[in-house]
Design an enzyme around this catalytic site. Structure first.
Site, PDB file in Angstrom:
ATOM      1  N   CYS A 161      11.224   1.008 -22.136  1.00 20.99           N
ATOM      2  CA  CYS A 161       9.961   0.961 -23.062  1.00 20.99           C
ATOM      3  C   CYS A 161       8.897   1.825 -22.004  1.00 20.99           C
ATOM      4  O   CYS A 161       8.548   1.178 -20.852  1.00 20.99           O
ATOM      5  CB  CYS A 161       9.608  -0.402 -23.342  1.00 20.99           C
ATOM      6  SG  CYS A 161       7.786  -0.504 -23.988  1.00 20.99           S
ATOM      7  N   GLY A 162       8.233   3.008 -22.698  1.00 17.74           N
ATOM      8  CA  GLY A 162       7.149   3.467 -22.065  1.00 17.74           C
ATOM      9  C   GLY A 162       5.909   2.510 -21.798  1.00 17.74           C
ATOM     10  O   GLY A 162       5.256   2.849 -20.704  1.00 17.74           O
ATOM     11  N   HIS A 163       5.793   2.028 -22.914  1.00 18.67           N
ATOM     12  CA  HIS A 163       4.550   1.061 -22.725  1.00 18.67           C
ATOM     13  C   HIS A 163       4.702   0.003 -21.507  1.00 18.67           C
ATOM     14  O   HIS A 163       3.579  -0.275 -20.830  1.00 18.67           O
ATOM     15  CB  HIS A 163       4.190   0.434 -24.110  1.00 18.67           C
ATOM     16  CG  HIS A 163       3.766   1.366 -25.166  1.00 18.67           C
ATOM     17  ND1 HIS A 163       2.540   2.208 -25.262  1.00 18.67           N
ATOM     18  CD2 HIS A 163       4.402   1.608 -26.293  1.00 18.67           C
ATOM     19  CE1 HIS A 163       2.594   2.910 -26.293  1.00 18.67           C
ATOM     20  NE2 HIS A 163       3.553   2.755 -26.973  1.00 18.67           N
ATOM     21  N   CYS A 164       5.776  -0.690 -21.412  1.00 22.52           N
ATOM     22  CA  CYS A 164       6.241  -1.344 -20.430  1.00 22.52           C
ATOM     23  C   CYS A 164       5.905  -1.119 -18.955  1.00 22.52           C
ATOM     24  O   CYS A 164       5.661  -1.546 -17.993  1.00 22.52           O
ATOM     25  CB  CYS A 164       7.623  -2.220 -20.823  1.00 22.52           C
ATOM     26  SG  CYS A 164       7.957  -2.793 -22.170  1.00 22.52           S
TER      27      CYS A 164
END
Length: 525
Positions: free
Chosen positions: A71-74
């Site tokens: 996950c990029g946001h993570c």
């Protein structure tokens, strides 16, 4: 020793020494977890299905991030999350930060209703069944402050004038609740709001001397600020008490500057202000003549406080997307535009006169009183708009073409950046070529990001609409698959898809506002 006791003695010795004895082993409930049961990565506990329960028992205040490695946001959150843990450790705040790999621990993801990543949940006193959803910022100081206000007081108790003045002097926005009875239920309302209003510092007092010092005779919430009028008072209703919604709106409204310059830092607060009407002054800040207009613009702002948000947009800065949204060129500055961000209706001054306090005030009143009609964006009609198989529509020729009673018109409403639109472009071109010899059928497209229509709004891309020949301005929305065969069947069937056809693949919605997006639509600017 008697021989009859020897077997018993041997059995006891064996039970005490055998590693496979049922009283031994890591699965025993009474076993304390060894150190390696709680590994850490960058100061964050790494938990699993087996260790979460142990961590909840050991840490009374536990924030858990459910993440996915892909996950990029993570990945963006990870360094801020670690910094937050360090900040809390530095000031000895009793909160532990942890994380769980959601895809690797599906039982936990299902137990806590995790459907997207990252999801953060806050657990108090080992309560596994009712964690609090984390709703705070995604940067280190914001995360730390959100947690501080949950494990410690959300407002500082003030005992004397020196403490009150020090608090006011130390921050740009300070809210002090003056309550004669700190056990009153109004106090609970005040503290509940203070838990989440992280951009403000909160204090409270019941000291008569402080009431007198600040000129108060009854319970009042006071906002102190280092700009504009410096102070705003919210008296507590003596009969109804303190209303959380009313107080929240008051603080949001009065914590905004009367005039806010638009940039990437202020845009989130502009949209969060919950003031639907925005008045924008477009100026070139490099020009002295333009800067001189700011005084008159600001002079008009106080009478519209809470009703209209006054915003300055510098056309010399990186605000091209703002200009584009309003259909403006930088050369048009100085100029005013008014928008309601709920309806997305835009308004321009009729006379185009100079920007003064009087002209700004008159323009606002005219829009609010319904005396100015909204304008619609439209590109100019291309000279060759009908020379290719796919006809080009804009706002200025849409009505004439789409509602031509002698034609069946099939229109694709698209956005230049939309992936789904690009994917279906070959099929749309092929459809136009297939029917280009049918005089009563027109295949067309319209860039809905640059052209607005009075007939309806477009909310997702691509949107396909069919306008059949005949009276009545009938409109049929196409909701099936976007391949040539199905599109052709739809046309051949008079604007209906045979029932055996599969349903539509999802359209691309308007994107969320970017960090540097401007005043305008709630969805995309």
């Amino acid at each position: 020793m008697s021989r009859q006791f020897l077997p018993v003695l041997l059995l006891l010795l064996l039970r005490a020494s055998c590693p496979w004895s049922q009283e031994q082993g890591p699965e025993s409930p009474s076993e304390e977890p060894p150190e390696e049961e709680f590994p850490k990565e960058d100061g964050i506990l790494v938990l699993s299905r087996r260790t979460l329960g142990l961590a909840l028992r050991e840490h009374p205040a536990l924030l858990v991030e459910f993440y996915a490695p892909w996950c990029g946001h993570c990945k963006a959150l990870a360094p801020e999350y670690s910094k937050a843990a360090a900040l809390l450790a530095a000031d000895s705040t009793a909160v532990t930060l942890s994380k769980v790999d959601g895809p690797a621990q599906p039982e936990l993801a299902e137990e806590f209703g995790v459907t997207e990543y990252p999801t953060l949940k806050f657990f108090r006193n080992g309560n596994r069944t009712h964690p609090e959803e984390y709703t705070g910022p995604r940067e280190a100081e914001g995360i730390a402050e959100w947690l501080r206000r949950r494990v410690g007081p959300s407002a500082v108790r003030l005992e004397d004038e020196a403490a009150a003045q020090a608090l006011i002097d130390g921050r740009d926005l300070v809210v002090i609740g003056f309550f004669q009875d700190l056990q009153d239920e109004d106090m609970a309302t005040f503290l509940a709001l203070a838990r989440d209003a992280l951009d403000m510092t909160f204090g409270l007092t019941d000291r008569p001397r402080l009431f007198q010092q600040f000129g108060l005779t009854k319970d009042t919430v006071v906002l102190f600020k280092k700009f504009d009028e410096g102070r705003a008072d919210f008296p507590v209703d003596e009969e109804l008490g303190l209303d959380l919604g009313d107080l929240s709106r008051f603080l949001v409204t009065h914590s905004m500057r009367l005039v806010t310059e638009f940039n990437s830092q202020t845009s989130p607060k502009i949209f969060a202000a919950r003031i639907l009407n925005h008045l924008l002054l477009f100026v070139n800040q490099t020009l002295a003549a333009h800067r001189e207009l700011l005084a008159g613009f600001g002079e008009a702002a106080p009478r519209f406080r809470g009703q209209v948000l006054f915003v300055v947009v510098d056309v010399a800065a990186d605000n091209e997307h703002v200009l584009q949204y309003f259909g403006l060129k930088a050369e048009a500055a100085p100029t005013l535009r008014f928008i309601n961000i709920e309806t997305t209706k835009k308004y321009a001054p009729v006379d185009g006169g100079p920007v003064t306090a009087a002209s700004v005030t008159a323009f606002c009143h005219a829009v609010l009183n319904g005396q100015v009609k909204p304008y619609l964006l439209s590109q100019e009609v291309p000279p060759d708009w009908d020379q290719r198989p796919v006809k080009t529509l804009v706002g200025k020729n849409f009505e004439q073409v789409a509602f031509d009673e002698t034609k069946n018109v099939f229109v694709k409403f698209y956005a230049p950046w939309c992936t789904h639109c690009k994917e279906m472009a070959p099929a749309w071109e092929a459809l136009a070529e297939k029917y280009q010899d049918h005089e009563d059928i027109i295949i067309a497209q319209l860039d809905a990001t640059a052209n607005e229509l009075d007939a309806f709004a477009v909310h997702s891309f691509p949107t396909l609409k069919y306008f059949p020949a005949g009276p009545g301005r009938k409109v049929i929305e196409y909701k099936s698959t976007r391949d040539l065969e199905t599109l052709s069947k739809f046309l051949d069937n008079g604007g209906a898809v045979p029932t055996e056809e599969p349903t539509e693949v999802p359209a691309a919605p308007f994107p969320e506002p970017r960090a540097n997006s401007t005043v305008g639509s709630k969805e995309e600017l």
